[in-house]
Design a protein around this motif. Sequence first.
Motif, PDB file in Angstrom:
ATOM      1  N   PRO A 243     -21.749   5.655 -10.193  1.00 54.11           N
ATOM      2  CA  PRO A 243     -20.758   6.021 -11.203  1.00 54.11           C
ATOM      3  C   PRO A 243     -19.347   6.116 -10.620  1.00 54.11           C
ATOM      4  N   GLN A 244     -19.229   5.904  -9.327  1.00 55.00           N
ATOM      5  CA  GLN A 244     -17.917   5.927  -8.677  1.00 55.00           C
ATOM      6  C   GLN A 244     -17.262   4.559  -8.781  1.00 55.00           C
ATOM      7  N   VAL A 245     -15.988   4.537  -9.135  1.00 58.11           N
ATOM      8  CA  VAL A 245     -15.208   3.302  -9.198  1.00 58.11           C
ATOM      9  C   VAL A 245     -14.269   3.307  -7.998  1.00 58.11           C
ATOM     10  N   SER A 246     -14.420   2.314  -7.125  1.00 53.83           N
ATOM     11  CA  SER A 246     -13.591   2.209  -5.924  1.00 53.83           C
ATOM     12  C   SER A 246     -12.560   1.112  -6.122  1.00 53.83           C
ATOM     13  N   ILE A 247     -11.331   1.405  -5.715  1.00 54.14           N
ATOM     14  CA  ILE A 247     -10.214   0.480  -5.895  1.00 54.14           C
ATOM     15  C   ILE A 247      -9.626   0.145  -4.526  1.00 54.14           C
ATOM     16  N   LEU A 248      -9.419  -1.140  -4.279  1.00 53.79           N
ATOM     17  CA  LEU A 248      -8.749  -1.614  -3.071  1.00 53.79           C
ATOM     18  C   LEU A 248      -7.619  -2.522  -3.513  1.00 53.79           C
ATOM     19  N   VAL A 249      -6.408  -2.176  -3.130  1.00 57.13           N
ATOM     20  CA  VAL A 249      -5.233  -2.975  -3.488  1.00 57.13           C
ATOM     21  C   VAL A 249      -4.668  -3.575  -2.210  1.00 57.13           C
ATOM     22  N   LEU A 250      -4.503  -4.884  -2.199  1.00 60.86           N
ATOM     23  CA  LEU A 250      -3.945  -5.598  -1.053  1.00 60.86           C
ATOM     24  C   LEU A 250      -2.554  -6.094  -1.410  1.00 60.86           C
ATOM     25  N   CYS A 251      -1.628  -5.964  -0.462  1.00 64.25           N
ATOM     26  CA  CYS A 251      -0.260  -6.395  -0.749  1.00 64.25           C
ATOM     27  C   CYS A 251       0.443  -6.821   0.529  1.00 64.25           C
ATOM     28  N   SER A 252       1.598  -7.413   0.348  1.00 63.94           N
ATOM     29  CA  SER A 252       2.446  -7.787   1.478  1.00 63.94           C
ATOM     30  C   SER A 252       3.420  -6.645   1.730  1.00 63.94           C
ATOM     31  N   ALA A 253       4.246  -6.819   2.720  1.00 60.31           N
ATOM     32  CA  ALA A 253       5.212  -5.769   3.067  1.00 60.31           C
ATOM     33  C   ALA A 253       6.236  -5.548   1.954  1.00 60.31           C
ATOM     34  N   THR A 254       6.415  -6.535   1.088  1.00 58.35           N
ATOM     35  CA  THR A 254       7.425  -6.402   0.037  1.00 58.35           C
ATOM     36  C   THR A 254       6.849  -5.888  -1.284  1.00 58.35           C
ATOM     37  N   SER A 255       5.542  -5.673  -1.344  1.00 61.65           N
ATOM     38  CA  SER A 255       4.907  -5.189  -2.566  1.00 61.65           C
ATOM     39  C   SER A 255       4.550  -3.722  -2.419  1.00 61.65           C
ATOM     40  N   ASP A 256       4.288  -3.077  -3.531  1.00 58.50           N
ATOM     41  CA  ASP A 256       3.961  -1.655  -3.516  1.00 58.50           C
ATOM     42  C   ASP A 256       2.478  -1.454  -3.820  1.00 58.50           C
ATOM     43  N   CYS A 257       1.674  -1.351  -2.768  1.00 59.24           N
ATOM     44  CA  CYS A 257       0.221  -1.172  -2.917  1.00 59.24           C
ATOM     45  C   CYS A 257      -0.110   0.116  -3.656  1.00 59.24           C
ATOM     46  N   GLN A 258       0.576   1.187  -3.305  1.00 56.93           N
ATOM     47  CA  GLN A 258       0.272   2.490  -3.890  1.00 56.93           C
ATOM     48  C   GLN A 258       0.545   2.486  -5.395  1.00 56.93           C
ATOM     49  N   ALA A 259       1.620   1.837  -5.822  1.00 58.03           N
ATOM     50  CA  ALA A 259       1.915   1.734  -7.252  1.00 58.03           C
ATOM     51  C   ALA A 259       0.837   0.914  -7.960  1.00 58.03           C
ATOM     52  N   GLY A 260       0.324  -0.113  -7.288  1.00 55.81           N
ATOM     53  CA  GLY A 260      -0.756  -0.909  -7.860  1.00 55.81           C
ATOM     54  C   GLY A 260      -2.026  -0.090  -8.050  1.00 55.81           C
TER      55      GLY A 260
END
Length: 185
Positions: free
Chosen positions: A85-102
């Motif tokens: 029931p756990q939903v895990s999220i992994l966001v990948l980004c470059s240095a110019t993108s905002d992973c945390q905002a994603g």
Amino acid sequence: MCIRDRASTASAVVIPPPTYSSTGDTLGANPMLNLSPEKAQLAGILATSMSSQPAQAVIAAAAPGVDYKVSNTIDLGPSNQQPSPQVSILVLCSATSDCQAGASALLDVARDNLVKLQVGASVSPENWASLTVLQEPTAPVVTSSSAMKSAGSMAVAALLAGIIGLLMYDAVSYTHLTLPTICSV
């Protein structure tokens, strides 16, 4: 080509509502005790809905240039994943993108989609499952570059192919040698 060398993670759990017996007695006053692999279907549906075109558009608007993966499985070892029931999220980004905002936008999409799914299924609000955040979006961390891994793997493969080629050449050339014959007079 954009190298995505940073990652942010977040997770949430889909919690079922309390359950009651036909006489109104509370069977599961603590819904956290009702979490099991059998209760993971809603989390799986929610994870799938987070990859929909509308969800992708919301994420792209909140954090342009990020890629993400959403899963509701727990890894119990090689080739052994169990629905959760756990939903895990992994966001990948470059240095110019905002992973945390994603990752934050994905949690918002998950909340919205959970409500939409339950409204669409005509579930009365008092029986709705809820989404509780287990891990807020983390600050981006640098990950090892997959491009470097690929280049290293190609170099090792080329080296092994060269060694095998030399061994084969040596084996073929050895069989073509003419051995001196001993003549008896």
